[in-house]
Design a protein around this motif. Structure first.
Motif, PDB file in Angstrom:
ATOM      1  N   THR A 131     -81.340  11.320  44.881  1.00 16.36           N
ATOM      2  CA  THR A 131     -81.657  10.264  45.826  1.00 16.36           C
ATOM      3  C   THR A 131     -82.152   9.033  45.074  1.00 16.36           C
ATOM      4  OG1 THR A 131     -82.809   9.807  47.917  1.00 16.36           O
ATOM      5  CG2 THR A 131     -84.051  10.968  46.190  1.00 16.36           C
ATOM      6  N   GLN A 132     -82.185   7.885  45.744  1.00 24.42           N
ATOM      7  CA  GLN A 132     -82.388   6.615  45.047  1.00 24.42           C
ATOM      8  C   GLN A 132     -83.365   5.714  45.799  1.00 24.42           C
ATOM      9  OE1 GLN A 132     -78.337   5.093  43.737  1.00 24.42           O
ATOM     10  NE2 GLN A 132     -77.687   6.654  45.199  1.00 24.42           N
ATOM     11  N   GLY A 164     -81.050   8.155  35.972  1.00 24.18           N
ATOM     12  CA  GLY A 164     -82.345   7.858  36.545  1.00 24.18           C
ATOM     13  C   GLY A 164     -82.403   6.485  37.194  1.00 24.18           C
ATOM     14  N   GLN A 165     -81.260   5.807  37.281  1.00 24.84           N
ATOM     15  CA  GLN A 165     -81.200   4.483  37.882  1.00 24.84           C
ATOM     16  C   GLN A 165     -80.343   4.517  39.145  1.00 24.84           C
ATOM     17  OE1 GLN A 165     -83.092   1.988  36.592  1.00 24.84           O
ATOM     18  NE2 GLN A 165     -83.770   3.599  35.193  1.00 24.84           N
ATOM     19  N   ALA A 166     -80.606   3.604  40.060  1.00 21.52           N
ATOM     20  CA  ALA A 166     -79.814   3.508  41.278  1.00 21.52           C
ATOM     21  C   ALA A 166     -78.381   3.107  40.951  1.00 21.52           C
ATOM     22  CB  ALA A 166     -80.437   2.492  42.229  1.00 21.52           C
ATOM     23  N   ASP A 167     -77.435   3.612  41.726  1.00 23.07           N
ATOM     24  CA  ASP A 167     -76.031   3.288  41.524  1.00 23.07           C
ATOM     25  C   ASP A 167     -75.759   1.843  41.913  1.00 23.07           C
ATOM     26  OD1 ASP A 167     -75.701   5.957  40.914  1.00 23.07           O
ATOM     27  OD2 ASP A 167     -75.029   6.494  42.930  1.00 23.07           O
ATOM     28  N   GLU A 197     -85.407 -10.636  58.546  1.00 24.76           N
ATOM     29  CA  GLU A 197     -85.398 -12.064  58.247  1.00 24.76           C
ATOM     30  C   GLU A 197     -85.924 -12.316  56.837  1.00 24.76           C
ATOM     31  OE1 GLU A 197     -84.133 -14.080  60.332  1.00 24.76           O
ATOM     32  OE2 GLU A 197     -84.278 -13.142  62.313  1.00 24.76           O
ATOM     33  N   GLY A 198     -85.395 -13.334  56.171  1.00 26.86           N
ATOM     34  CA  GLY A 198     -85.916 -13.766  54.886  1.00 26.86           C
ATOM     35  C   GLY A 198     -85.482 -12.928  53.700  1.00 26.86           C
ATOM     36  N   PHE A 199     -84.402 -12.147  53.836  1.00 31.63           N
ATOM     37  CA  PHE A 199     -83.953 -11.304  52.735  1.00 31.63           C
ATOM     38  C   PHE A 199     -82.610 -11.740  52.164  1.00 31.63           C
ATOM     39  CE2 PHE A 199     -87.373  -8.593  53.900  1.00 31.63           C
ATOM     40  CZ  PHE A 199     -87.624  -7.789  52.797  1.00 31.63           C
ATOM     41  N   GLU A 200     -82.097 -12.897  52.605  1.00 32.32           N
ATOM     42  CA  GLU A 200     -80.818 -13.367  52.072  1.00 32.32           C
ATOM     43  C   GLU A 200     -80.910 -13.651  50.576  1.00 32.32           C
ATOM     44  OE1 GLU A 200     -82.362 -14.534  54.668  1.00 32.32           O
ATOM     45  OE2 GLU A 200     -81.057 -14.085  56.385  1.00 32.32           O
ATOM     46  N   GLU A 201     -82.092 -14.065  50.127  1.00 31.20           N
ATOM     47  CA  GLU A 201     -82.287 -14.382  48.713  1.00 31.20           C
ATOM     48  C   GLU A 201     -83.436 -13.558  48.125  1.00 31.20           C
ATOM     49  OE1 GLU A 201     -82.842 -18.566  48.406  1.00 31.20           O
ATOM     50  OE2 GLU A 201     -80.881 -19.066  49.257  1.00 31.20           O
ATOM     51  N   ALA A 202     -83.585 -12.337  48.578  1.00 27.53           N
ATOM     52  CA  ALA A 202     -84.658 -11.480  48.064  1.00 27.53           C
ATOM     53  C   ALA A 202     -84.452 -11.189  46.589  1.00 27.53           C
ATOM     54  CB  ALA A 202     -84.699 -10.173  48.854  1.00 27.53           C
ATOM     55  N   GLY A 203     -85.543 -11.137  45.858  1.00 31.64           N
ATOM     56  CA  GLY A 203     -85.467 -10.852  44.429  1.00 31.64           C
ATOM     57  C   GLY A 203     -85.484  -9.361  44.145  1.00 31.64           C
ATOM     58  N   TYR A 204     -84.811  -8.988  43.086  1.00 29.40           N
ATOM     59  CA  TYR A 204     -84.799  -7.591  42.657  1.00 29.40           C
ATOM     60  C   TYR A 204     -86.043  -7.315  41.807  1.00 29.40           C
ATOM     61  CZ  TYR A 204     -83.752  -3.730  39.504  1.00 29.40           C
ATOM     62  OH  TYR A 204     -83.831  -2.581  38.753  1.00 29.40           O
ATOM     63  N   VAL A 205     -86.732  -6.198  42.060  1.00 28.29           N
ATOM     64  CA  VAL A 205     -87.923  -5.821  41.310  1.00 28.29           C
ATOM     65  C   VAL A 205     -87.657  -4.611  40.430  1.00 28.29           C
ATOM     66  CG1 VAL A 205     -90.338  -5.081  41.447  1.00 28.29           C
ATOM     67  CG2 VAL A 205     -89.459  -6.779  43.068  1.00 28.29           C
ATOM     68  N   ASP A 206     -87.142  -3.533  41.026  1.00 29.78           N
ATOM     69  CA  ASP A 206     -86.971  -2.291  40.264  1.00 29.78           C
ATOM     70  C   ASP A 206     -86.063  -1.350  41.050  1.00 29.78           C
ATOM     71  OD1 ASP A 206     -87.279  -0.425  38.279  1.00 29.78           O
ATOM     72  OD2 ASP A 206     -89.320   0.160  38.817  1.00 29.78           O
ATOM     73  N   ASP A 207     -85.534  -0.345  40.355  1.00 32.68           N
ATOM     74  CA  ASP A 207     -84.837   0.734  41.042  1.00 32.68           C
ATOM     75  C   ASP A 207     -84.936   1.998  40.211  1.00 32.68           C
ATOM     76  OD1 ASP A 207     -82.364   1.334  39.372  1.00 32.68           O
ATOM     77  OD2 ASP A 207     -81.925  -0.764  39.802  1.00 32.68           O
ATOM     78  N   TRP A 208     -84.738   3.134  40.860  1.00 38.55           N
ATOM     79  CA  TRP A 208     -84.774   4.423  40.167  1.00 38.55           C
ATOM     80  C   TRP A 208     -84.054   5.468  41.007  1.00 38.55           C
ATOM     81  CZ3 TRP A 208     -89.101   2.136  42.327  1.00 38.55           C
ATOM     82  CH2 TRP A 208     -89.691   2.798  43.388  1.00 38.55           C
ATOM     83  N   ALA A 209     -83.807   6.601  40.401  1.00 41.76           N
ATOM     84  CA  ALA A 209     -83.201   7.737  41.092  1.00 41.76           C
ATOM     85  C   ALA A 209     -83.825   9.016  40.557  1.00 41.76           C
ATOM     86  CB  ALA A 209     -81.686   7.751  40.880  1.00 41.76           C
ATOM     87  N   GLY A 210     -83.858  10.042  41.382  1.00 40.40           N
ATOM     88  CA  GLY A 210     -84.429  11.316  40.971  1.00 40.40           C
ATOM     89  C   GLY A 210     -83.697  12.473  41.611  1.00 40.40           C
ATOM     90  N   VAL A 211     -83.958  13.668  41.108  1.00 38.26           N
ATOM     91  CA  VAL A 211     -83.301  14.883  41.597  1.00 38.26           C
ATOM     92  C   VAL A 211     -84.343  15.798  42.231  1.00 38.26           C
ATOM     93  CG1 VAL A 211     -81.928  16.905  40.967  1.00 38.26           C
ATOM     94  CG2 VAL A 211     -81.515  14.705  39.824  1.00 38.26           C
ATOM     95  N   ASP A 212     -84.000  16.332  43.393  1.00 35.26           N
ATOM     96  CA  ASP A 212     -84.882  17.252  44.100  1.00 35.26           C
ATOM     97  C   ASP A 212     -84.052  18.439  44.568  1.00 35.26           C
ATOM     98  OD1 ASP A 212     -87.153  18.310  45.203  1.00 35.26           O
ATOM     99  OD2 ASP A 212     -87.496  16.690  46.638  1.00 35.26           O
TER     100      ASP A 212
END
Length: 381
Positions: free
Chosen positions: A217-218, A269-272, A288-303
């Protein structure tokens, strides 16, 4: 001399179980890496137990009551927020009946029509939706802080934690658990609790098969143009396989897109890229207000997943005496940790649990195979 309990797995479940038992038993926890370094640390930290166990509200309330009471222990905090599920026009009547039924059963759930939802949650664009289902009792925690607070409590009560210590085998004599074989040698134990996530099936296969398979999951964190306002809810988008919640700093976490994983050890370990693109296209359609949202981080893990998305918390009848299985949490390990700890203690001590353990018994499954269709619980349907 008190009985000895060995716990395989130092994630949030292993730490919660250790805390629950350490005052009355000699408890040792074995983790092949660092504590809470895998699925636990990568979780979103949502606590939605009342919606997850609406058919068994005593289980949901047991978890909620724990988090409320545990809030403020050391650095741990439980942030309560409502959760909403967006409702499409074709499902409005169905969801109104659903909310009315749960409310009549005493659960804190209600249906909000489009106009009421707009007033309650002005950051959202409900143009394509008839309204929302609102679960008023839910929240989130920081998963790592939660796990480490449990660890500190268990350690203070005498539990011993062994990190960077791989467990090789379960030791059984005359169908009784007698301990573990670790890379550092033999450990004697009267009970062994297997809380090793998706690795539990392989570890136990020689002694008892369990229907658990790995899935991936991501999560992605975005920075909106303006920080999310106070009172911004948690929630999910049915049909798109995503859930979301605010961060304390006003950022936005969105997770989901979970799929069975055939190569868990080698999983990224990163989002696709496909998930990142999906989020970029989807979020502006309902916020609202997410048309130009900035990217901060992403990750993925196994459960680890089970066929019905609920964990196994049991001492299987066909397993060696003294073995307790606590695995298959389907991404709900953090929120279910208090329930798991209570269930495991009940199985070891014979004390009555404040909820039925039948929900988690392994004999609810007609097969122990891991060849079952994976069900993503992030769909929110």
């Amino acid at each position: 001399m008190s009985e000895r309990i060995a716990i395989v797995g130092g994630g949030v479940i292993g730490c919660a179980v250790a805390r629950k038992l350490a005052s009355d038993y000699e408890v040792e926890v074995f983790e092949k890496g660092q504590l809470a370094s895998e699925a636990s640390a990568l979780a979103a930290g949502e606590v939605t137990m009342l919606s997850s166990y609406e058919d068994k509200p005593d289980i949901g309330w047991h978890a909620v009551d724990f988090f409320r009471e545990y809030d403020g222990t050391d650095e741990f905090t439980f942030t309560e927020l409502p959760s909403i599920g967006l409702v499409t026009p074709d499902r409005e009547d169905e969801k109104r009946r659903y909310a009315a039924r749960l409310a009549a059963e005493g659960l804190p759930v209600r249906y909000l029509d489009r106009e009421t939802a707009r007033e309650q949650y002005p950051t959202f664009d409900f143009s394509d939706h008839a309204g929302v289902i609102e679960h008023r009792v839910s929240g989130f925690v920081d998963p790592y802080t939660f796990a480490m607070t449990l660890h500190h409590d268990a350690r203070d009560d005498g539990a011993t934690f062994h990190t960077n210590t791989a467990v090789r085998n379960l030791l059984v004599e005359d169908d009784d658990v007698v301990g573990l074989e670790t890379e550092d040698g033999r450990i004697d134990a009267d009970h062994v609790v297997c809380a090793a996530g998706w690795r539990s099936r392989e570890f136990l296969l020689e002694h008892v098969p369990i229907p658990v398979r790995p899935y991936r999951t991501q999560c992605i964190v975005l920075e909106p143009k303006s920080p999310l306002p106070e009172g911004f809810p948690m929630g999910w988008f049915p049909g798109e396989h995503v859930y979301f919640r605010p961060e304390h700093n006003g950022d936005f976490l969105i997770g989901g897109w979970s799929f069975a994983e055939d190569n868990p050890e080698g999983a990224s370990g990163q989002a696709d890229e496909a998930f990142r693109n999906h989020v970029a296209d989807l979020v502006p359609t309902f916020l609202e207000g997410f048309e130009e949202a900035g990217y901060v981080d992403d990750w993925a893990g196994v459960d680890g997943a089970t066929p019905d998305t609920r964990p196994i918390l049991d001492a299987p009848a066909d397993a060696p005496d003294g073995l307790i299985v606590a695995t298959g949490f389907n991404g709900r390990g953090v929120m279910t940790a208090p329930v798991a700890a209570t269930a495991v203690r009940s199985l070891i001590t014979g004390e009555d649990a404040p909820f039925s353990l039948d929900t988690f018994a392994i004999d609810r499954f007609t097969t122990r195979s891991d060849d079952f269709e994976f069900i993503s619980i992030s769909a929110g349907d």
